[in-house]
Design an enzyme around this catalytic site. Structure first.
Site, PDB file in Angstrom:
ATOM      1  N   HIS A 136       4.127   1.445   2.179  1.00  0.00           N
ATOM      2  CA  HIS A 136       5.316   0.785   1.632  1.00  0.00           C
ATOM      3  C   HIS A 136       5.889   1.599   0.474  1.00  0.00           C
ATOM      4  CE1 HIS A 136       2.544  -2.517   3.007  1.00  0.00           C
ATOM      5  NE2 HIS A 136       3.581  -2.707   3.795  1.00  0.00           N
ATOM      6  N   HIS A 138       0.836  -1.203   0.000  1.00  0.00           N
ATOM      7  CA  HIS A 138       0.000   0.000   0.000  1.00  0.00           C
ATOM      8  C   HIS A 138       0.873   1.255   0.000  1.00  0.00           C
ATOM      9  CE1 HIS A 138       0.966   0.392   4.214  1.00  0.00           C
ATOM     10  NE2 HIS A 138       0.322  -0.723   4.551  1.00  0.00           N
ATOM     11  N   HIS A 191      -1.143  -2.762  16.540  1.00  0.00           N
ATOM     12  CA  HIS A 191      -2.253  -3.453  15.876  1.00  0.00           C
ATOM     13  C   HIS A 191      -3.525  -3.564  16.710  1.00  0.00           C
ATOM     14  CE1 HIS A 191       1.318  -4.710  13.567  1.00  0.00           C
ATOM     15  NE2 HIS A 191       0.493  -4.518  12.571  1.00  0.00           N
ATOM     16  N   LYS A 244      -7.064   5.907  10.593  1.00  0.00           N
ATOM     17  CA  LYS A 244      -6.008   4.929  10.406  1.00  0.00           C
ATOM     18  C   LYS A 244      -6.301   4.213   9.082  1.00  0.00           C
ATOM     19  CE  LYS A 244      -4.534   0.634  12.558  1.00  0.00           C
ATOM     20  NZ  LYS A 244      -3.292   0.242  12.507  1.00  0.00           N
ATOM     21  N   CYS A 264      -1.583  -4.939  21.670  1.00  0.00           N
ATOM     22  CA  CYS A 264      -0.423  -4.452  20.921  1.00  0.00           C
ATOM     23  C   CYS A 264      -0.637  -2.976  20.594  1.00  0.00           C
ATOM     24  CB  CYS A 264      -0.273  -5.264  19.632  1.00  0.00           C
ATOM     25  SG  CYS A 264       0.723  -4.412  18.387  1.00  0.00           S
ATOM     26  N   LYS A 303      -7.641  -2.245   6.117  1.00  0.00           N
ATOM     27  CA  LYS A 303      -8.518  -3.013   5.222  1.00  0.00           C
ATOM     28  C   LYS A 303      -9.946  -3.019   5.743  1.00  0.00           C
ATOM     29  CE  LYS A 303      -6.069  -6.567   2.725  1.00  0.00           C
ATOM     30  NZ  LYS A 303      -5.734  -7.989   2.765  1.00  0.00           N
ATOM     31  N   CYS A 343       3.219 -10.427  19.398  1.00  0.00           N
ATOM     32  CA  CYS A 343       2.251  -9.972  18.396  1.00  0.00           C
ATOM     33  C   CYS A 343       2.713 -10.515  17.050  1.00  0.00           C
ATOM     34  CB  CYS A 343       2.142  -8.452  18.351  1.00  0.00           C
ATOM     35  SG  CYS A 343       1.153  -7.899  16.934  1.00  0.00           S
ATOM     36  N   CYS A 383       3.279  -7.841  14.264  1.00  0.00           N
ATOM     37  CA  CYS A 383       4.572  -7.131  14.366  1.00  0.00           C
ATOM     38  C   CYS A 383       5.735  -8.120  14.343  1.00  0.00           C
ATOM     39  CB  CYS A 383       4.723  -6.365  15.673  1.00  0.00           C
ATOM     40  SG  CYS A 383       3.495  -5.159  16.065  1.00  0.00           S
TER      41      CYS A 383
HETATM   42  N1  MSP Z   1       9.259  -7.063   7.171  1.00  0.00           N
HETATM   43  C1  MSP Z   1       9.391  -5.949   8.042  1.00  0.00           C
HETATM   44  C2  MSP Z   1      10.653  -5.176   7.723  1.00  0.00           C
HETATM   45  C3  MSP Z   1      11.883  -5.982   7.796  1.00  0.00           C
HETATM   46  S1  MSP Z   1      13.275  -5.075   7.288  1.00  0.00           S
HETATM   47  C4  MSP Z   1      14.550  -6.067   7.570  1.00  0.00           C
HETATM   48  C5  MSP Z   1       8.195  -5.045   7.877  1.00  0.00           C
HETATM   49  N2  MSP Z   1       7.520  -5.156   6.730  1.00  0.00           N
HETATM   50  S2  MSP Z   1       6.144  -4.433   6.350  1.00  0.00           S
HETATM   51  O1  MSP Z   1       5.690  -5.022   5.126  1.00  0.00           O
HETATM   52  O2  MSP Z   1       5.261  -4.455   7.444  1.00  0.00           O
HETATM   53  O3  MSP Z   1       6.501  -2.965   5.952  1.00  0.00           O
HETATM   54  C6  MSP Z   1       6.730  -2.059   6.880  1.00  0.00           C
HETATM   55  C7  MSP Z   1       7.014  -0.693   6.300  1.00  0.00           C
HETATM   56  O4  MSP Z   1       5.826  -0.075   5.817  1.00  0.00           O
HETATM   57  C8  MSP Z   1       7.540   0.142   7.436  1.00  0.00           C
HETATM   58  O5  MSP Z   1       8.565   1.014   7.016  1.00  0.00           O
HETATM   59  C9  MSP Z   1       6.290   0.866   7.872  1.00  0.00           C
HETATM   60  O6  MSP Z   1       6.573   2.044   8.550  1.00  0.00           O
HETATM   61  C10 MSP Z   1       5.622   1.113   6.543  1.00  0.00           C
HETATM   62  N3  MSP Z   1       4.213   1.405   6.751  1.00  0.00           N
HETATM   63  C11 MSP Z   1       3.197   0.539   7.046  1.00  0.00           C
HETATM   64  N4  MSP Z   1       2.060   1.268   7.192  1.00  0.00           N
HETATM   65  C12 MSP Z   1       2.314   2.585   7.009  1.00  0.00           C
HETATM   66  C13 MSP Z   1       1.550   3.758   6.936  1.00  0.00           C
HETATM   67  N5  MSP Z   1       0.240   3.789   7.178  1.00  0.00           N
HETATM   68  N6  MSP Z   1       2.186   4.899   6.583  1.00  0.00           N
HETATM   69  C14 MSP Z   1       3.514   4.936   6.265  1.00  0.00           C
HETATM   70  N7  MSP Z   1       4.263   3.840   6.306  1.00  0.00           N
HETATM   71  C15 MSP Z   1       3.728   2.688   6.852  1.00  0.00           C
HETATM   72  O7  MSP Z   1       7.932  -4.285   8.777  1.00  0.00           O
END
Ligand code: MSP
Length: 537
Positions: A25, A22, A150, A319, A147, A322, A130, A133
């Site tokens: 990422h 999304h 979440h 927030k 958590c 989904k 969690c 996380c």
């Molecule tokens: N797999 C771990 C990272 C391991 S790195 C060795 C992970 N993955 S994740 O798919 O959950 O992606 C996390 C990234 O997406 C983080 O940088 C997180 O801050 C970002 N975001 C997830 N939701 C977000 C928002 N709503 N807004 C901005 N970024 C956010 O964590």
């Protein structure tokens, strides 16, 4: 001022393959891509790494729910990651998967070193975990028993595991952060971590037994290494740590673009690791500083140079989730409005410093004001007038006879000549919004210059031929500067501006982004609108 001969190694987090990506990422990835593109455009050696995080309970659970194996599930989602990054033209150099055998071997080697350095011990483990996380919590971390991220009730886990002696690292980490103020940016995030370190660190479990989708501990295979202490190692395994002579992914078709430049005879890990910059979101800064650095120091490896942690998006005040059905999909935005429009909104309105709210109304307002009416209109009217009055041919550089107009021209010359240094300084400080602000200050001033010098009026007066030339030449210089100025931020627009001006943008930024690059007699092409206005939706 940044040293442009120094390499820079830029990484994004490895995204979990449990779901599609999304805007959160895409934001980290677009920040990284912009920074990588900018330094490449300056001629600086860049290595840009991204990839996928494929082990752990969360992926296992998602695969089981989909009725498939974790590996098969990961393959399917990873191909979607590729499609998205390709559609957004994200130019990573390496794509790593935590299921890559070379990565798994490196993780095992790190753990052997931790054992040899006496940083691990076995103990009974009772914890709150969690799965979303993939992280342990203590009672005091939870908010009303849930958590903090979440808002779900964590699992209670009881088993005998290996623990990492995190508590041993409290002082070392504190000293490091105090001695290198830039190692965590921006400053409030650094203070957050320092605050937690002052409370002291607890040892943490780094293996699991009731579960097998992960990297086995080499000397006790029934233990699987915790997914975070596995995935974090990617940043060095991708470089062939400890001593490979080439990047391991060079052997993989399509996963390494081969555009990086590790000098011959130098090991990639030695060349790139001292200049490493991790880009992450605020929720995973703890893992990328405290956990990761302890793991590295414990294994006798230097920590990365810098971690930049951005904030989070909410969507229209809520927030993003989904359940609420408000998830912003970057591919949809790019498909509807163009990928430059997506990049521009993320870079201007995104959570670079604090959190940000994605508001559709703000998206439309900014797009129309800056891209359609600002940059697009400037290029369109400049080139239209050049065709109308000069057949598209650049007039020679000349000063205005009118001294007031000459003052306006001199101000634009100064702005163009100062732009490259400003961009370098702001990008080095992760201020991408500020960098774009400097570019759009030039756009605004140039649009005003058109209004003031009014070439359409000058063209009607044969006695003012010199001033007409001065005005049109000035606008071409500004167009040239903008083709370079937006290159890293709005790559498609940059290419189109360059094509319309009949130039290429392959010269390095510090050489090309200055006044005096337009040749008299140079032929421009017909203008085409760069950004169509978004009408009321
Ligand atoms: N797999 C771990 C990272 C391991 S790195 C060795 C992970 N993955 S994740 O798919 O959950 O992606 C996390 C990234 O997406 C983080 O940088 C997180 O801050 C970002 N975001 C997830 N939701 C977000 C928002 N709503 N807004 C901005 N970024 C956010 O964590």
């Amino acid at each position: 001022m940044a040293d442009l001969s120094k390499p820079i190694y830029i990484t994004t987090p490895l995204y979990y393959v449990n779901d599609e990506l999304h805007i959160g990422h895409a934001t980290t990835t677009l920040y990284a891509d912009t920074i990588a593109r900018f330094w490449r455009a300056c001629g600086r050696p860049v290595l840009f790494l991204t990839g996928s995080d494929e082990h752990g309970q969360k992926i296992h659970k998602a695969a089981t729910a989909a009725g498939t194996t974790p590996r098969g599930f990961a393959d399917r989602i990873v191909s979607k990651f590729f499609e998205l990054w390709e559609s957004l033209d994200v130019q990573f150099d390496i794509f790593i998967r935590t299921t890559d055998p070379f990565h798994e071997a490196a993780v095992q080697k790190v753990f052997e070193r931790l054992r040899d350095n006496d940083k691990l011990y076995k103990s009974a483990y009772k914890a709150l975990y969690c799965v979303e996380c993939e992280t342990n919590y203590t009672d005091k971390d939870l908010l009303e028993g849930k958590c903090p991220i979440h808002k779900t009730t964590p699992q209670v886990i009881e088993e005998e595991n290996y623990f990492l002696k995190l508590s041993e690292f409290t002082d070392t980490l504190k000293q490091r952060i105090e001695a290198h103020p830039d190692c965590i940016v921006p400053e409030p995030r650094r203070n957050e971590i320092l605050g937690k370190l002052r409370e002291g660190l607890n040892d943490t479990s780094v293996t699991r037994v009731q579960f097998d989708w992960g990297v086995p501990l080499p000397w006790e295979k029934q233990h699987v290494i915790w997914v975070w202490t596995d995935a974090l190692v990617n940043y060095i395994s991708a470089l062939g740590w400890p001593d490979a002579n080439t990047l391991p992914t060079d052997a993989f078709d399509g996963r390494s673009r081969g555009a990086h430049h590790t000098p011959k005879g130098v090991k990639p890990f030695e060349y790139w690791w001292p200049e490493s910059v991790h880009l992450v979101g605020k929720d995973i800064l703890w893992h990328h500083s405290v956990i990761w650095w302890s793991e590295l120091i414990g294994a006798g490896i230097a920590p990365p140079k810098q971690v930049f942690a951005h904030g989070w998006w909410t969507v229209e005040g809520d927030k993003m989730s989904k359940t609420l059905g408000n998830v912003i999909r970057p591919g949809d935005i790019a498909g509807k409005y163009s990928r430059d429009a997506l990049r521009y909104h993320v870079l201007r309105e995104g959570p670079q410093r604090g959190d940000s709210d994605w508001r559709q109304a703000a998206f439309v307002t900014r797009y129309n004001a800056d891209l359609a009416n600002g940059l697009g209109n400037l290029m369109n009217r400049s080139l239209n007038m050049l065709h109308k009055y000069k057949g598209g041919v650049a007039p020679p550089e000349t000063a205005f006879a009118d001294t007031r107009f000459e003052g306006l021209r001199q101000s634009l010359i100064a702005r163009v000549n100062g732009l490259c240094d400003t961009l370098i300084q702001r990008v080095a400080g992760f201020d991408l919004d500020g960098a774009l602000e400097a570019v759009f200050d030039l756009v605004r001033e140039a649009n005003q210059f058109v209004n003031e010098t009014a070439p359409f009026k000058l063209a009607k007066d044969p006695a003012r031929g010199q001033d007409l030339d001065a005005s049109l030449h000035t606008l071409l210089e500004v167009g040239h500067a903008l083709a370079y100025g937006v290159k890293a931020f709005l790559p498609d627009a940059s290419g189109r501006i360059a094509a319309q001006l009949g130039i290429d943008t392959s010269t390095s930024l510090p050489q090309a982004l200055k006044w005096g690059r337009v040749k008299a007699g140079q032929q421009a092409n017909q203008p085409e609108p760069l950004f169509a206005r978004i009408e009321a939706e």
